[in-house]
Design a protein around this motif. Structure first.
Motif, short mmCIF file in Angstrom:
data_model
loop_
_atom_site.label_atom_id
_atom_site.label_comp_id
_atom_site.label_asym_id
_atom_site.label_seq_id
_atom_site.Cartn_x
_atom_site.Cartn_y
_atom_site.Cartn_z
N HIS A 58 2.33 6.61 4.28
CA HIS A 58 2.53 5.28 4.37
C HIS A 58 3.73 4.66 4.94
O HIS A 58 4.70 5.38 4.97
CB HIS A 58 2.45 4.78 2.71
CG HIS A 58 2.64 3.21 2.81
ND1 HIS A 58 3.96 2.75 2.45
CD2 HIS A 58 2.04 2.36 2.60
CE1 HIS A 58 3.94 1.62 2.38
NE2 HIS A 58 2.67 1.07 2.43
N PRO A 61 5.73 -2.20 5.22
CA PRO A 61 5.62 -3.20 6.35
C PRO A 61 7.09 -3.79 6.46
O PRO A 61 7.97 -3.58 5.56
CB PRO A 61 5.00 -4.38 5.70
CG PRO A 61 4.21 -3.76 4.50
CD PRO A 61 4.86 -2.60 3.86
N GLN A 71 0.39 -6.20 6.85
CA GLN A 71 -0.80 -5.28 6.07
C GLN A 71 -1.65 -6.13 5.25
O GLN A 71 -2.80 -6.42 5.37
CB GLN A 71 -0.28 -3.85 5.52
CG GLN A 71 0.32 -3.30 6.72
CD GLN A 71 1.17 -2.10 6.16
OE1 GLN A 71 0.84 -1.66 4.85
NE2 GLN A 71 1.66 -1.30 6.70
N HIS A 108 5.19 -3.98 0.26
CA HIS A 108 4.08 -4.78 0.30
C HIS A 108 4.64 -6.36 -0.01
O HIS A 108 5.10 -6.52 -1.00
CB HIS A 108 2.69 -4.63 -0.36
CG HIS A 108 2.24 -3.26 0.04
ND1 HIS A 108 2.35 -2.30 -0.78
CD2 HIS A 108 1.72 -2.84 1.03
CE1 HIS A 108 1.67 -1.28 -0.30
NE2 HIS A 108 1.18 -1.62 0.61
#
Length: 135
Positions: A58, A61, A71, A108
């Motif tokens: 991962h 962002p 995303q 996120h």
């Protein structure tokens, strides 16, 4: 006629338990499944919700920097922006550029938005700050 119905929105992250606890607290819904690599937050075990799956690769962002796009992002409706802002910051959210824009523990982005007039109160009986007194 629809083809199907939403089951869960699945979000990649490095630590599903951390994401699950964060979003459980933000949304006031329990963690209904956790196998260590996959965590679900939903109203109950038969409702759709948010799910977080482990992704060792991962990359958080970097929005608004386009190097790593956002995303996805969630809009979370709240009765009182100031109270909600304090609450998500206490849970570990990081403020991003813009009013009421934050990142969750995995990076996120999400936004707190004032509850629209058509929506029922998030906390019935609690008047938002600055609301006129009931008549």
């Amino acid at each position: 006629m629809p083809i199907g119905r939403l089951h869960h929105l699945i979000v990649d992250c490095p630590e599903p338990a951390v994401e699950g606890r964060f979003w459980s607290a933000v949304l006031g819904q329990p963690i209904t499944f956790d196998d260590g690599d996959f965590v679900v937050v939903s109203a109950d075990t038969t409702s759709s919700g948010l799910a977080f799956q482990r992704s060792a690769q991962h990359r958080a962002p970097t929005w608004p920097d386009p190097a790593v796009p956002q995303q996805m992002h969630l809009d979370v409706m709240v009765d009182d922006l100031a109270v909600a802002t304090d609450a998500v910051l206490a849970l570990g959210a990081l403020p991003l550029r813009g009013d009421h824009v934050f990142a969750d523990p995995a990076g996120h982005p999400f936004c707190l938005i004032p509850r629209p007039g058509w929506a029922a109160p998030v906390h019935p009986g609690v008047e938002p700050a600055g609301a006129p007194p009931p008549e």
